[in-house]
Design an enzyme around this catalytic site. Structure first.
Site, short mmCIF file in Angstrom:
data_model
loop_
_atom_site.label_atom_id
_atom_site.label_comp_id
_atom_site.label_asym_id
_atom_site.label_seq_id
_atom_site.Cartn_x
_atom_site.Cartn_y
_atom_site.Cartn_z
CD GLU A 171 -7.58 -6.36 -5.89
OE1 GLU A 171 -7.18 -5.48 -5.12
OE2 GLU A 171 -7.25 -7.56 -5.80
CD GLU A 371 -4.21 -9.29 -8.86
OE1 GLU A 371 -3.98 -9.26 -7.63
OE2 GLU A 371 -4.39 -8.28 -9.54
C1 BGP Z 1 -3.95 -7.25 -5.33
C2 BGP Z 1 -3.64 -6.17 -6.32
C3 BGP Z 1 -2.26 -6.26 -6.88
C4 BGP Z 1 -1.19 -6.77 -5.94
C5 BGP Z 1 -1.68 -7.90 -5.05
C6 BGP Z 1 -0.73 -8.35 -3.95
O1 BGP Z 1 -4.94 -6.86 -4.46
O2 BGP Z 1 -4.52 -6.18 -7.43
O3 BGP Z 1 -1.99 -5.00 -7.43
O4 BGP Z 1 -0.51 -5.78 -5.33
O5 BGP Z 1 -2.91 -7.61 -4.48
O6 BGP Z 1 -1.04 -7.79 -2.70
P1 BGP Z 1 -0.08 -6.83 -1.92
O7 BGP Z 1 0.49 -5.94 -2.96
O8 BGP Z 1 -0.93 -6.07 -0.98
O9 BGP Z 1 0.90 -7.69 -1.24
#
Ligand code: BGP
Length: 478
Positions: A171, A371
């Site tokens: 990201e 993811e």
């Molecule tokens: C993605 C990231 C992760 C993780 C995930 C969950 O954008 O790559 O590192 O954190 O989001 O989202 P959040 O942590 O904002 O709940």
């Protein structure tokens, strides 16, 4: 509603993801090895939910053996994480490797091999060394691009024999968007030009690492890609003004990385709009040629929610520096299905729509869901009183529906090679820390971070073993 079964093709990844900083903790970290995340946590700790953060995380650093055994117990074929750039060196400029940290990576990779889990490694998941922020203003500087290539070189030299799937960034748009565009995270500097400079330097750094990877011949037994998070963007209505808002949202946040990394070129429309709004960044023809000649082998795509936009309803204040929100406003679909813990709409068809887009607009490049997942607050309320196990049927349903659309798209010719859940275990999120639980595996913060399988872990294992996804779908979703 009807029951549907769909076969999972051979070789299709059924894995889970995490990152170094969200799991490993600070054990063994030496002074001078802070990352951007560590700095943010140290400087603005009160915004981190209940004070939890990267300091202890899940303590993967000590508990990786147990965790790898749980990967196996959950039926994972692959596990993705990152190497923590800020910990990999004791000297970032000379490329002096921290042997203790490198030995730890070696050990968990060996353990994964023993258990038959394939590793996928990212070079950066927000772990930009604090030293490089303080000395060079991070990705504002071309020097940091050079130092990232040096880092990649040292990492490949050590681990290319053990890992074949590599990724430059996870990201890459996120940190500078939150920090320099929206200015909602420490150190709160609104600077649209800097945002674009960071975007460009991450695109350039990826191209240079791709070039290095191929020049050194690692491509004979491996691949190099990037993990992106393009948001599937839907216009509120079919009216031209709303469609234009969606088009421009997509241009500024999605195509800014998708196009140069896959097609080798920034969209001309993006460059023209930046110019029009006096957003300047430093790039050369030679850099554009490097980007053109070194596109990635594959992309991992993080997909969580649909993004809906509409045309702006009010004029822009002329005193406000340019922000892409000049062209759009967020839109909430009435009656939307929600994950209220995270505030994200649930719309599994994003997977299919993204798959078709990659097929038609990006040459059907190999890709996979890197993811996708569901963070739930107070997950303890779903614990079964007798067994003590969390009954996360909502997660099973969420995964099944998203995976279904990936498999369906594949049947229609999409080049989607797998599905990875975020996350393997519960772990630390930026700011939300352990508030929303994402894992197949529970981390018990009240009991020494002990691990417990959730219902979804057993379900994932049987999915992986049977090679068939069975689910119940609304008839209009089939
Ligand atoms: C993605 C990231 C992760 C993780 C995930 C969950 O954008 O790559 O590192 O954190 O989001 O989202 P959040 O942590 O904002 O709940």
């Amino acid at each position: 509603m009807s029951k549907v079964s769909i076969a999972i093709p051979d070789g299709f990844i059924l894995g889970a993801a995490a990152s170094a900083w969200q799991t490993e903790g600070w054990s063994g970290k030496k002074s001078g090895q802070d990352s951007y995340l560590d700095l943010w946590y140290k400087n603005h700790r009160h915004v981190w939910h209940n004070g939890y953060g990267p300091a202890k995380a899940t303590d993967f650093y000590h508990r990786y053996k147990e965790d790898v055994a749980l990967m196996k117990a959950s039926g994972l074929t692959h596990y993705r994480t990152s190497i923590n750039w800020s910990r990999f060196f004791t000297d970032y400029e000379l490329g002096r490797v921290d042997e203790e940290y490198a030995a730890y990576i070696d050990s968990y990779l060996d353990e994964m091999k023993r258990q038959g889990i394939e590793p996928m490694l990212c070079l950066e998941h927000y772990e930009l060394p604090a030293y490089l922020i303080e000395k060079y203003d991070g990705w504002s500087s071309k020097k940091v691009v050079e130092l990232f290539v040096l880092y990649a070189e040292k990492v490949f030299a050590r681990f290319a024999g053990k890992v074949s799937r590599w990724f430059t960034f996870n990201e890459p748009v996120v940190v500078q968007t939150r920090v320099y565009l929206d200015a909602i995270r420490w150190p709160f500097e609104q600077n649209t030009g800097k945002w674009m400079q960071w975007n460009h330097h991450k695109v350039l750094a990826t191209a240079k690492v791709v070039e290095l990877f191929r020049r050194r011949g690692y491509d004979s037994h491996g691949s190099i890609g990037v993990i992106l998070n393009p948001e599937v963007t839907y216009a509120r209505s079919s009216a031209p003004h709303d469609r234009q808002a969606a088009h421009l949202y997509d241009l500024f946040y999605n195509r800014v990385f998708l196009d140069p990394m896959i097609k080798g070129e920034y969209p001309q429309e993006l460059l023209d709009l930046l110019q029009k709004h006096d957003v300047h960044f430093d790039y050369s023809e030679q850099e554009l040629a490097v980007i053109r000649n070194n596109t990635v082998d594959e992309v991992g795509i993080n997909l969580y929610y649909p993004h809906r936009v509409k045309a702006p309803s009010r004029g822009w204040n002329k005193e406000t520096p340019f922000h892409p929100a000049f062209y759009y406003e967020h839109f909430e679909l009435p009656g939307r299905r929600m994950n209220t813990s995270r505030g994200w709409e649930i719309y599994p068809k994003i997977v299919y729509d993204m798959a078709m887009r990659i097929k038609t607009e990006y040459g059907n490049i190999p890709w996979f869901i890197a993811e996708n997942g569901m963070g739930i607050e107070n997950e303890g309320r779903f614990r079964d009183a007798a067994s003590g196990e969390i009954q996360d049927d909502y997660r099973i349903e969420f995964v099944a529906e998203h995976l279904y659309w990936a498999l369906k798209a594949r049947e229609e010719g999409a080049n989607c090679g797998g599905y990875m859940l975020w996350a393997f275990t519960d772990n630390v999120s930026p700011m939300n820390a352990f508030k929303n639980r994402y894992g197949l595996i529970e981390i018990d913060l009240d009991d020494n971070r002990n691990r417990h399988q959730k219902k979804s872990s057993h379900w994932f294992k049987s999915l992986s073993e049977s090679g068939v996804l069975s689910l119940t779908l609304d008839d209009e979703d089939k």
